[in-house]
Scaffold this active site. Structure first.
Site, short mmCIF file in Angstrom:
data_model
loop_
_atom_site.label_atom_id
_atom_site.label_comp_id
_atom_site.label_asym_id
_atom_site.label_seq_id
_atom_site.Cartn_x
_atom_site.Cartn_y
_atom_site.Cartn_z
N ALA A 195 -35.18 2.89 -1.22
CA ALA A 195 -35.40 1.48 -0.87
C ALA A 195 -34.71 0.61 -1.90
O ALA A 195 -34.55 0.99 -3.06
CB ALA A 195 -36.89 1.19 -0.85
N CYS A 226 -18.73 0.16 6.95
CA CYS A 226 -19.05 1.04 8.08
C CYS A 226 -20.41 0.76 8.71
O CYS A 226 -20.48 0.28 9.84
CB CYS A 226 -18.99 2.49 7.62
SG CYS A 226 -17.40 2.92 6.91
N LYS A 233 0.83 -1.21 0.00
CA LYS A 233 0.00 0.00 0.00
C LYS A 233 0.87 1.27 0.00
O LYS A 233 0.63 2.21 -0.75
CB LYS A 233 -0.88 -0.03 1.26
CG LYS A 233 -2.11 0.82 1.18
CD LYS A 233 -2.89 0.77 2.48
CE LYS A 233 -3.78 -0.46 2.60
NZ LYS A 233 -4.42 -0.55 3.92
N LYS A 270 -20.32 9.93 16.11
CA LYS A 270 -20.08 9.11 14.92
C LYS A 270 -21.00 7.89 14.86
O LYS A 270 -21.66 7.63 13.86
CB LYS A 270 -18.61 8.68 14.90
CG LYS A 270 -18.24 7.72 13.79
CD LYS A 270 -18.56 8.33 12.43
CE LYS A 270 -18.45 7.31 11.32
NZ LYS A 270 -17.17 7.24 10.74
N GLU A 298 -14.72 11.06 11.83
CA GLU A 298 -14.73 11.29 10.39
C GLU A 298 -16.09 10.92 9.83
O GLU A 298 -16.64 9.90 10.20
CB GLU A 298 -13.65 10.38 9.79
CG GLU A 298 -13.46 10.54 8.32
CD GLU A 298 -13.24 11.98 7.94
OE1 GLU A 298 -12.25 12.57 8.40
OE2 GLU A 298 -14.07 12.52 7.17
N LEU A 352 -33.47 7.71 1.62
CA LEU A 352 -34.76 7.02 1.62
C LEU A 352 -34.91 6.23 0.33
O LEU A 352 -36.01 6.11 -0.20
CB LEU A 352 -35.91 8.02 1.76
CG LEU A 352 -36.19 8.56 3.17
CD1 LEU A 352 -37.41 9.47 3.15
CD2 LEU A 352 -36.41 7.43 4.19
C1 UGA Z 1 -21.07 5.83 5.73
C2 UGA Z 1 -21.62 7.21 6.18
O1 UGA Z 1 -22.56 7.68 5.20
C3 UGA Z 1 -20.49 8.22 6.33
O2 UGA Z 1 -21.00 9.46 6.81
C4 UGA Z 1 -19.48 7.66 7.32
O3 UGA Z 1 -18.39 8.55 7.50
C5 UGA Z 1 -18.96 6.33 6.80
O4 UGA Z 1 -20.06 5.41 6.65
C6 UGA Z 1 -17.99 5.78 7.81
O5 UGA Z 1 -18.39 5.39 8.90
O6 UGA Z 1 -16.77 5.85 7.56
P1 UGA Z 1 -20.27 4.84 3.37
O7 UGA Z 1 -20.08 3.54 4.09
O8 UGA Z 1 -19.21 5.33 2.45
O9 UGA Z 1 -20.50 6.03 4.43
O10 UGA Z 1 -21.58 4.68 2.52
P2 UGA Z 1 -23.04 5.34 2.46
O11 UGA Z 1 -23.08 6.34 1.38
O12 UGA Z 1 -23.50 5.76 3.80
O13 UGA Z 1 -23.89 4.08 1.98
C7 UGA Z 1 -23.99 2.92 2.80
C8 UGA Z 1 -24.87 1.89 2.18
O14 UGA Z 1 -26.23 2.30 2.23
C9 UGA Z 1 -24.59 1.56 0.71
O15 UGA Z 1 -24.60 0.16 0.55
C10 UGA Z 1 -25.72 2.23 -0.03
O16 UGA Z 1 -26.02 1.60 -1.25
C11 UGA Z 1 -26.85 2.08 0.97
N1 UGA Z 1 -27.94 3.09 0.81
C12 UGA Z 1 -27.69 4.40 0.96
C13 UGA Z 1 -29.23 2.65 0.56
O17 UGA Z 1 -29.49 1.43 0.43
N2 UGA Z 1 -30.23 3.57 0.43
C14 UGA Z 1 -30.02 4.89 0.55
O18 UGA Z 1 -30.98 5.67 0.44
C15 UGA Z 1 -28.70 5.31 0.82
#
Ligand code: UGA
Length: 437
Positions: A256, A264, A35, A208, A148, A254
């Site tokens: 679905a 995360c 890395k 967080k 973060e 929101l």
């Molecule tokens: C998430 C949080 O959004 C960040 O704020 C946080 O910093 C991060 O975790 C972390 O803890 O480091 P991330 O895991 O990159 O970020 O992804 P998200 O954008 O939150 O999406 C998570 C999952 O939810 C994805 O599988 C996405 O497809 C799903 N999702 C999201 C849905 O099924 N429906 C939605 O309306 C939104």
């Protein structure tokens, strides 16, 4: 400022590059030689839009270096802890091995006045324990918790222009000397009006986990509504549009579909429940068990719907899965619902082909038994059913008329509710969404 960043994964690599972009002199440190070699030659070890350009940009100015040697942290006055906190094997709790090792490794190189800044997502109470460890070794060094909130796929902009900054300091006071240090680190985003909150250590840690739990709950709420919409013949996307117009609710998160995954949300809600149990407050978070259960039910629901869609069972059916990453603009397949569904279908006798613009190498390492085809057209050839499971733009823009010619049966399951059902149906497709009539 002179900054060290310990841990150069999704969080640390982006953080190191962004800190250099903000004008600091940064050294990124990680135990993973491969890395570090990649990062040192301005190559991102994972796909994150804008990261490689940023690495090149800041490395040319000499303000960012990478090493596997933790002694390079000596001389920095701010040390960010950015290592991972995965789920423990066989348990819900978070594994803090890497955080503890990072702090232990750093101790010999800390000097008076140094500030150690925790960014990793940790169970509440960890920061005050680590502050004790640091204090025993270098009483004049300080610990701050600065969670973060970056999203994969938007990590660079989320770090350069965060929507808020949270500083957890030992006494929770504005006049704590660490506040001034962090204000200098984040001088540029603060100058553009980024809100900044000073809290005590446990509150910062909880901000967080509470934020991620809320997001997970919002997604599971709408997925529960999708279950009801399926039962009642209603449309969950129109329902989300309508309730989302209430600005107390909001339309974001929101959508679905097949539910949340990634490195995360799933592990954070589980670690939060485990920690609440240790604190004797498990009842407060029992609802998160339901959030997790609703989320997991999505995956089995899609397997069942695919079986229905195929008519006479899954055995020998050629299924093409569009998307392996846990979400678009990422090559991360950790707890990816798309891959989990692909693997379940394969176990039930289907012949599954997976395609994804960025995540196939990672997917193949995780599930070597699936077939991976990079070219979308090839992947779709002679499919008995197509499953759109990660909503990459190129999949949303597929032409149903053209596609109908290459598949063996025009059946599509839209696992993210991103296609126009009328358009696909009029092109002769049997269309199924989730929670859509
Ligand atoms: C998430 C949080 O959004 C960040 O704020 C946080 O910093 C991060 O975790 C972390 O803890 O480091 P991330 O895991 O990159 O970020 O992804 P998200 O954008 O939150 O999406 C998570 C999952 O939810 C994805 O599988 C996405 O497809 C799903 N999702 C999201 C849905 O099924 N429906 C939605 O309306 C939104």
């Amino acid at each position: 400022m002179r900054i060290s960043v310990i841990g150069c994964g999704y969080l640390g690599a982006v953080h190191a590059a962004c800190m250099a972009k903000l004008g600091h002199s940064v050294v990124g440190i990680d135990v993973d030689e491969r890395k570090i070699a990649e990062l040192a030659s301005a190559k991102a070890p994972f796909y994150e839009p804008g990261l490689e350009e940023l690495l090149k940009d800041v490395q040319e100015t000499g303000s960012l270096t990478f090493t596997t040697d933790i002694s390079a942290a000596a001389g920095s006055n701010v040390h960010f802890i950015c290592v991972g906190t995965p789920q423990k094997k066989g348990e819900n709790a978070a594994d803090l091995t890497f955080v503890d090792a990072a702090v232990q490794g750093l101790l010999p190189y800390l000097s008076s006045g140094d500030v150690v800044v925790g960014k990793s997502t940790v169970p509440v109470g960890t920061a005050s324990r680590l502050a004790g460890v640091i204090g025993q070794s270098e009483p004049e060094a300080h610990l701050v918790w600065n969670p973060e909130f970056l999203r994969e796929g938007h990590a660079v902009s989320d770090t350069l222009r965060p929507d808020r900054l949270v500083y957890g300091v030992s006494d929770g006071a504005e006049h704590n000397p660490c506040v001034e240090v962090l204000d200098e680190v984040y001088a540029i985003p603060l100058s553009t009006g980024t809100p900044r909150l000073v809290t005590d250590l446990p509150t910062a840690e909880l901000v967080k986990t509470a934020a991620n739990s809320f997001l997970a709950t919002k997604i599971s709420f709408i997925n529960a509504m999708a279950e009801l919409c399926d039962a009642a013949g209603a449309d969950v996307t129109r329902l989300a549009d309508a309730i989302g117009l209430d600005d107390r609710i909001g339309r974001k998160f929101l959508n679905a579909g097949i539910g949340f995954g990634g490195g995360c949300l799933p592990k954070d809600i589980r670690a939060f429940m485990a920690r609440a149990g240790e604190l004797g407050a498990d009842q407060a978070l029992t609802f998160l068990r339901e959030v997790d259960a609703i989320n997991m039910r999505r995956r089995s629901r899609v397997v069942e719907l695919t079986r229905e869609l195929c008519g006479d069972g899954l055995l020998g059916k050629r299924i093409t899965v569009l998307g392996a990453a846990f979400k678009p603009e990422s090559d991360d397949v950790r707890d990816s619902p798309a891959l989990s569904i692909a693997a379940q279908l394969q176990l039930q006798g289907a012949v599954v082909t997976v395609t994804d613009p960025k995540a196939l190498d990672n997917a193949a390492r995780r599930f070597p038994e699936l077939q991976y085809v990079q070219d979308v057209d090839l992947a779709l050839e002679k499919a008995d059913a197509v499953l759109l499971l990660t909503e990459w733009t190129e999949y949303k823009e597929l032409d149903p008329h053209l596609l109908a010619k290459s598949v063996s049966a025009p059946r599509i399951l839209d696992g993210r509710n991103v296609l126009d059902p009328a358009k696909w149906r009029s092109a002769g497709w049997q269309y199924r969404g989730l929670g859509r009539p």
